[in-house]
Scaffold this active site. Structure first.
Site, PDB file in Angstrom:
ATOM      1  N   VAL A  63      65.806  31.531  24.876  1.00 52.31           N
ATOM      2  CA  VAL A  63      66.907  30.573  24.682  1.00 52.31           C
ATOM      3  C   VAL A  63      67.154  30.222  23.213  1.00 52.31           C
ATOM      4  O   VAL A  63      68.236  29.770  22.856  1.00 52.31           O
ATOM      5  CB  VAL A  63      66.705  29.262  25.495  1.00 52.31           C
ATOM      6  N   SER A 141      62.316  14.925  29.928  1.00 50.90           N
ATOM      7  CA  SER A 141      60.969  14.518  30.361  1.00 50.90           C
ATOM      8  C   SER A 141      60.882  12.996  30.245  1.00 50.90           C
ATOM      9  O   SER A 141      61.548  12.402  29.396  1.00 50.90           O
ATOM     10  CB  SER A 141      59.918  15.144  29.452  1.00 50.90           C
ATOM     11  N   TYR A 154      57.048  17.439  21.114  1.00 47.45           N
ATOM     12  CA  TYR A 154      57.574  17.629  22.472  1.00 47.45           C
ATOM     13  C   TYR A 154      58.423  16.416  22.873  1.00 47.45           C
ATOM     14  O   TYR A 154      59.567  16.564  23.324  1.00 47.45           O
ATOM     15  CB  TYR A 154      56.411  17.830  23.449  1.00 47.45           C
ATOM     16  N   ALA A 156      59.845  14.204  21.020  1.00 44.77           N
ATOM     17  CA  ALA A 156      61.047  14.088  20.185  1.00 44.77           C
ATOM     18  C   ALA A 156      62.125  15.078  20.628  1.00 44.77           C
ATOM     19  O   ALA A 156      63.312  14.736  20.669  1.00 44.77           O
ATOM     20  CB  ALA A 156      60.693  14.317  18.717  1.00 44.77           C
ATOM     21  N   LYS A 158      62.534  16.227  23.609  1.00 51.70           N
ATOM     22  CA  LYS A 158      63.055  15.790  24.910  1.00 51.70           C
ATOM     23  C   LYS A 158      63.978  14.576  24.744  1.00 51.70           C
ATOM     24  O   LYS A 158      64.944  14.401  25.491  1.00 51.70           O
ATOM     25  CB  LYS A 158      61.902  15.502  25.872  1.00 51.70           C
TER      26      LYS A 158
HETATM   27  P1  NAD Z   1      56.412  26.139  33.100  1.00 53.70           P
HETATM   28  O1  NAD Z   1      55.597  26.392  31.889  1.00 53.70           O
HETATM   29  O2  NAD Z   1      55.915  26.597  34.423  1.00 53.70           O
HETATM   30  O3  NAD Z   1      57.886  26.718  32.909  1.00 53.70           O
HETATM   31  C1  NAD Z   1      58.556  26.768  31.673  1.00 53.70           C
HETATM   32  C2  NAD Z   1      59.514  27.917  31.713  1.00 53.70           C
HETATM   33  O4  NAD Z   1      60.199  28.005  30.449  1.00 53.70           O
HETATM   34  C3  NAD Z   1      58.803  29.268  31.917  1.00 53.70           C
HETATM   35  O5  NAD Z   1      59.548  30.035  32.832  1.00 53.70           O
HETATM   36  C4  NAD Z   1      58.846  29.891  30.538  1.00 53.70           C
HETATM   37  O6  NAD Z   1      58.820  31.299  30.573  1.00 53.70           O
HETATM   38  C5  NAD Z   1      60.188  29.358  30.044  1.00 53.70           C
HETATM   39  N1  NAD Z   1      60.324  29.488  28.606  1.00 53.70           N
HETATM   40  C6  NAD Z   1      59.439  29.132  27.648  1.00 53.70           C
HETATM   41  N2  NAD Z   1      59.906  29.461  26.446  1.00 53.70           N
HETATM   42  C7  NAD Z   1      61.121  30.030  26.636  1.00 53.70           C
HETATM   43  C8  NAD Z   1      62.105  30.584  25.782  1.00 53.70           C
HETATM   44  N3  NAD Z   1      61.933  30.628  24.465  1.00 53.70           N
HETATM   45  N4  NAD Z   1      63.239  31.080  26.327  1.00 53.70           N
HETATM   46  C9  NAD Z   1      63.409  31.063  27.658  1.00 53.70           C
HETATM   47  N5  NAD Z   1      62.519  30.568  28.533  1.00 53.70           N
HETATM   48  C10 NAD Z   1      61.392  30.058  28.012  1.00 53.70           C
HETATM   49  O7  NAD Z   1      56.645  24.580  33.127  1.00 53.70           O
HETATM   50  P2  NAD Z   1      57.538  23.649  34.074  1.00 53.70           P
HETATM   51  O8  NAD Z   1      56.700  22.483  34.394  1.00 53.70           O
HETATM   52  O9  NAD Z   1      58.175  24.423  35.152  1.00 53.70           O
HETATM   53  O10 NAD Z   1      58.648  23.167  33.011  1.00 53.70           O
HETATM   54  C11 NAD Z   1      60.045  23.281  33.207  1.00 53.70           C
HETATM   55  C12 NAD Z   1      60.739  22.206  32.400  1.00 53.70           C
HETATM   56  O11 NAD Z   1      60.365  20.920  32.895  1.00 53.70           O
HETATM   57  C13 NAD Z   1      60.368  22.212  30.904  1.00 53.70           C
HETATM   58  O12 NAD Z   1      61.518  21.964  30.132  1.00 53.70           O
HETATM   59  C14 NAD Z   1      59.405  21.046  30.795  1.00 53.70           C
HETATM   60  O13 NAD Z   1      59.386  20.500  29.497  1.00 53.70           O
HETATM   61  C15 NAD Z   1      59.970  20.097  31.824  1.00 53.70           C
HETATM   62  N6  NAD Z   1      59.009  19.085  32.291  1.00 53.70           N
HETATM   63  C16 NAD Z   1      57.869  19.455  32.923  1.00 53.70           C
HETATM   64  C17 NAD Z   1      56.985  18.465  33.340  1.00 53.70           C
HETATM   65  C18 NAD Z   1      55.694  18.789  34.049  1.00 53.70           C
HETATM   66  O14 NAD Z   1      54.861  17.877  34.205  1.00 53.70           O
HETATM   67  N7  NAD Z   1      55.460  20.005  34.495  1.00 53.70           N
HETATM   68  C19 NAD Z   1      57.276  17.117  33.084  1.00 53.70           C
HETATM   69  C20 NAD Z   1      58.447  16.791  32.429  1.00 53.70           C
HETATM   70  C21 NAD Z   1      59.321  17.787  32.041  1.00 53.70           C
END
Ligand code: NAD
Length: 245
Positions: A63, A141, A154, A156, A158
């Site tokens: 991305v 987040s 992270y 910041a 978000k």
């Molecule tokens: P995850 O690590 O399982 O998934 C993250 C995804 O982002 C993966 O598919 C990864 O390949 C992809 N990714 C990473 N870098 C990338 C790049 N440069 N280009 C394209 N894709 C890329 O984690 P998740 O928990 O499924 O996280 C999904 C979203 O939810 C994230 O934005 C994360 O910050 C947010 N989030 C997660 C939590 C949690 O507790 N798991 C809490 C709040 C927010």
């Protein structure tokens, strides 16, 4: 020509992204599933999309790479007739003392978590404006709302996503495009794999609901924001954190 509306999901190979892709496919969308490097994660999603008879296409794209994202949206315009729903879900996390964070780490986290959202929105908006309809759903987040110790960059990024959401929502409201954020709390995905079982259960005890959320529960909120039921909802941050914040 594919008759279903297309939803493009970034980070679709991950825990929350895969569940969003599956849920939106079940809701009737054709799926443009973007992933970066996790081949096994995206193959698992592909198998599940096939099993439910979804219309889909996979795109390998970082991305943070604006030119590649432009190519993806151009292809989606040809293949699907355009992207009606954009879900900016890709993200990376880091736990480190503020003073230990390197310049390279700062650049990478901001490039993926914030510039990545900017890139995808900029490529998605012209089609949506032409159509006078569209939905952009950004996965922020709860730490973007309240800040997490040892996750400054992270948090910041978000928070920046929330700022972009609110500003873009107002700019695009006259074009009938809704822009909203979901702010998940602690969700049980591999993003939290760095926590030991002991740390996870200690954290779960601090959550009023007493447990981590599931990726399906976040997908449910996204499903609402992608649907006609949310047509009058814009510039909002919907927190799904079991009552923690
Ligand atoms: P995850 O690590 O399982 O998934 C993250 C995804 O982002 C993966 O598919 C990864 O390949 C992809 N990714 C990473 N870098 C990338 C790049 N440069 N280009 C394209 N894709 C890329 O984690 P998740 O928990 O499924 O996280 C999904 C979203 O939810 C994230 O934005 C994360 O910050 C947010 N989030 C997660 C939590 C949690 O507790 N798991 C809490 C709040 C927010």
């Amino acid at each position: 020509m594919i008759m279903k509306k297309c939803a493009l999901i970034t980070g679709a190979s991950g825990g929350i992204g895969s569940e969003i892709a599956l849920r939106l496919a079940k809701d009737g969308f054709a799926i443009a599933a973007c992933y970066c490097s996790d081949e096994s994660g995206i193959r698992k999603l592909e198998k599940e999309l096939c099993e439910i008879g979804a219309v889909y296409k996979l795109y390998k794209a970082d991305v943070s790479d604006y030119n590649r994202i432009k190519e993806v949206f151009a292809d989606a315009a040809d293949f699907f007739g355009g992207v009606s729903v954009l879900v900016n879900n890709a993200g990376i996390a880091q736990q480190k003392l503020f003073t230990d964070i390197t310049q390279e780490e700062f650049d990478r986290i901001t490039a993926v978590n914030f510039k990545g959202v900017f890139n995808c929105c900029q490529c998605a908006v012209p089609f949506m404006v032409n159509r006078k309809s569209g939905k952009i759903i950004n996965i922020s987040s709860m730490w973007g709302v309240c800040g997490a110790s040892c996750e400054t960059v992270y948090s910041a990024t978000k928070a920046a996503v929330i700022g972009l959401t609110k500003a873009l929502a107002r700019e695009l409201a006259p074009s009938n495009i809704q822009v909203n954020c979901v702010a998940p709390g602690a969700i049980d995905t591999k993003m939290n794999n760095n926590l030991s079982d002991e740390d996870k259960s200690a954290f779960a005890q601090e959550i009023p609901m007493g447990r981590f959320g599931t990726a399906q529960e976040i997908a449910g909120v996204v499903s609402f924001l992608a649907s006609r039921d949310s047509d009058y909802v814009t510039a909002q941050v919907i927190t799904a954190d079991g009552g923690l914040t």
